[in-house]
Design a protein around this motif. Structure first.
Motif, PDB file in Angstrom:
ATOM      1  N   ALA A  92      22.408  59.064-157.151  1.00 23.43           N
ATOM      2  CA  ALA A  92      23.067  58.645-158.383  1.00 23.43           C
ATOM      3  C   ALA A  92      23.739  57.286-158.211  1.00 23.43           C
ATOM      4  CB  ALA A  92      24.097  59.697-158.810  1.00 23.43           C
ATOM      5  N   ALA A  93      24.410  57.096-157.084  1.00 22.70           N
ATOM      6  CA  ALA A  93      25.084  55.818-156.837  1.00 22.70           C
ATOM      7  C   ALA A  93      24.081  54.681-156.728  1.00 22.70           C
ATOM      8  CB  ALA A  93      25.923  55.916-155.561  1.00 22.70           C
ATOM      9  N   GLN A  94      22.979  54.909-156.049  1.00 24.17           N
ATOM     10  CA  GLN A  94      21.964  53.866-155.901  1.00 24.17           C
ATOM     11  C   GLN A  94      21.316  53.534-157.239  1.00 24.17           C
ATOM     12  OE1 GLN A  94      19.348  55.433-152.879  1.00 24.17           O
ATOM     13  NE2 GLN A  94      20.907  55.289-151.279  1.00 24.17           N
ATOM     14  N   ALA A  95      21.064  54.539-158.074  1.00 22.36           N
ATOM     15  CA  ALA A  95      20.472  54.292-159.384  1.00 22.36           C
ATOM     16  C   ALA A  95      21.424  53.502-160.272  1.00 22.36           C
ATOM     17  CB  ALA A  95      20.112  55.618-160.050  1.00 22.36           C
ATOM     18  N   MET A  96      22.695  53.858-160.236  1.00 17.99           N
ATOM     19  CA  MET A  96      23.694  53.175-161.052  1.00 17.99           C
ATOM     20  C   MET A  96      23.792  51.701-160.658  1.00 17.99           C
ATOM     21  SD  MET A  96      27.602  54.527-161.739  1.00 17.99           S
ATOM     22  CE  MET A  96      27.046  56.181-162.135  1.00 17.99           C
ATOM     23  N   ALA A  97      23.809  51.433-159.352  1.00 15.83           N
ATOM     24  CA  ALA A  97      23.923  50.057-158.871  1.00 15.83           C
ATOM     25  C   ALA A  97      22.648  49.269-159.118  1.00 15.83           C
ATOM     26  CB  ALA A  97      24.251  50.063-157.376  1.00 15.83           C
ATOM     27  N   ALA A  98      21.485  49.929-159.126  1.00 16.98           N
ATOM     28  CA  ALA A  98      20.219  49.229-159.334  1.00 16.98           C
ATOM     29  C   ALA A  98      20.040  48.829-160.793  1.00 16.98           C
ATOM     30  CB  ALA A  98      19.053  50.118-158.885  1.00 16.98           C
ATOM     31  N   VAL A  99      20.451  49.697-161.713  1.00 17.54           N
ATOM     32  CA  VAL A  99      20.273  49.422-163.138  1.00 17.54           C
ATOM     33  C   VAL A  99      21.246  48.359-163.623  1.00 17.54           C
ATOM     34  CG1 VAL A  99      20.489  50.426-165.450  1.00 17.54           C
ATOM     35  CG2 VAL A  99      19.286  51.675-163.649  1.00 17.54           C
ATOM     36  N   LEU A 100      22.489  48.427-163.179  1.00 19.06           N
ATOM     37  CA  LEU A 100      23.497  47.433-163.563  1.00 19.06           C
ATOM     38  C   LEU A 100      24.317  47.102-162.332  1.00 19.06           C
ATOM     39  CD1 LEU A 100      24.734  45.739-165.783  1.00 19.06           C
ATOM     40  CD2 LEU A 100      26.207  47.654-166.375  1.00 19.06           C
ATOM     41  N   PRO A 101      23.893  46.097-161.564  1.00 16.79           N
ATOM     42  CA  PRO A 101      24.582  45.782-160.307  1.00 16.79           C
ATOM     43  C   PRO A 101      26.069  45.523-160.514  1.00 16.79           C
ATOM     44  CG  PRO A 101      22.483  44.648-160.384  1.00 16.79           C
ATOM     45  CD  PRO A 101      22.698  45.258-161.751  1.00 16.79           C
ATOM     46  N   SER A 102      26.861  46.385-159.970  1.00 17.59           N
ATOM     47  CA  SER A 102      28.312  46.306-160.039  1.00 17.59           C
ATOM     48  C   SER A 102      28.850  47.291-159.021  1.00 17.59           C
ATOM     49  CB  SER A 102      28.802  46.647-161.451  1.00 17.59           C
ATOM     50  OG  SER A 102      30.188  46.467-161.565  1.00 17.59           O
ATOM     51  N   ALA A 103      30.130  47.237-158.769  1.00 20.10           N
ATOM     52  CA  ALA A 103      30.719  48.141-157.790  1.00 20.10           C
ATOM     53  C   ALA A 103      30.596  49.583-158.262  1.00 20.10           C
ATOM     54  CB  ALA A 103      32.185  47.782-157.563  1.00 20.10           C
TER      55      ALA A 103
END
Length: 255
Positions: free
Chosen positions: A108-119
């Motif tokens: 989930a964390a990797q998908a979130m960061a890949a779709v909208l790069p942010s902390a």
């Protein structure tokens, strides 16, 4: 300002469950810096994809990329996610992940960061971990957000989301099952020859109070050729042996 590589490494370690102090020791930075990267108070300004840029609010909007990962994130959001409005037009995407599903928090964390790069940050709660990220652009990428619970309002995919769901139904179903789904053994009792006999077989269940989200899940299963039925008003069941095996190819078995 720390190099982008250091920030990325710190966020990856945070997604793996390390504490701010542990990450600081590994990366050679202060725990305060790690905390700011994790909570989103400090953005990597040298990244052109950071919170100042959004593929959906541009003059010629584009589908989010990578589209397969977006389909997975959409499934997670529809199941156990919500978007909260904060100050100054900033929104927070929060996805509650079961601590018992191996690798779910990291995915989930990797998908979130890949779709909208942010902390991306982690909040540990009893039985689950909340993966979260701050940005002004989450409503553009997840236009189904709104006040109240999802089953109290219509959940209708935008045309560009429908296209992604058509092309990547396996990723969408994986996100849905990882959030509001379950794979386990169903036990059935049959009485014959004067005594009870028990049979066990694996099955998937997807439970959600929103009829719209159930419909989205059913349509994605249809695209995959996975046989399913409504076992209850608010529940989808996949129980046929060949259907479970096919779904395992997209979701991954867990008993």
């Amino acid at each position: 300002m720390h190099p982008r590589e250091t920030v990325d490494r710190a966020l990856r370690l945070s997604a793996q469950g390390l504490s701010d102090r542990q990450i600081a020791g590994v990366c050679g930075v202060s725990a305060g810096a790690v905390r700011k990267w994790r909570t989103g108070d400090r953005r990597a300004r040298d990244d052109p994809r950071s919170s100042g840029s959004c593929v959906r609010c541009a003059r010629n909007p584009l589908p989010p990329r990578p589209p397969g990962i977006y389909a997975y994130l959409l499934g997670l959001y529809l199941g156990d996610g919500h978007v909260v409005h904060h100050r100054r037009g900033v929104y927070r995407l929060m996805i509650s992940c079961s601590a018992s599903w191996p690798g779910l928090v990291e995915a989930a964390a990797q998908a979130m960061a890949a779709v909208l790069p942010s902390a991306v940050g982690l909040l540990r709660r009893p039985g689950c971990v909340v993966v979260n990220s701050y940005s002004k652009h989450w409503p553009h990428l997840l236009p189904q957000h709104g006040p109240g619970k999802k089953h109290h309002r219509p959940i209708v995919l935008e045309p560009w989301q429908e296209h992604i769901a058509d092309v990547f139904p396996g990723d969408l179903v994986r996100g849905l099952m990882h959030s509001d789904g379950y794979r386990g053994l169903n036990r059935v009792r049959r009485h014959f020859n004067g005594r009870d006999h028990w049979y066990e077989y694996p099955r998937y269940l997807f439970k959600n109070e929103s009829a719209d989200i159930l419909r989205i899940c059913g349509e994605a299963l249809d695209r995959l050729g996975v046989a399913w039925r409504h076992s209850k008003r608010n529940e989808i069941s996949v129980a046929r042996r060949e259907a479970v095996a096919l779904l395992d190819c997209h979701v991954g078995p867990k008993t």
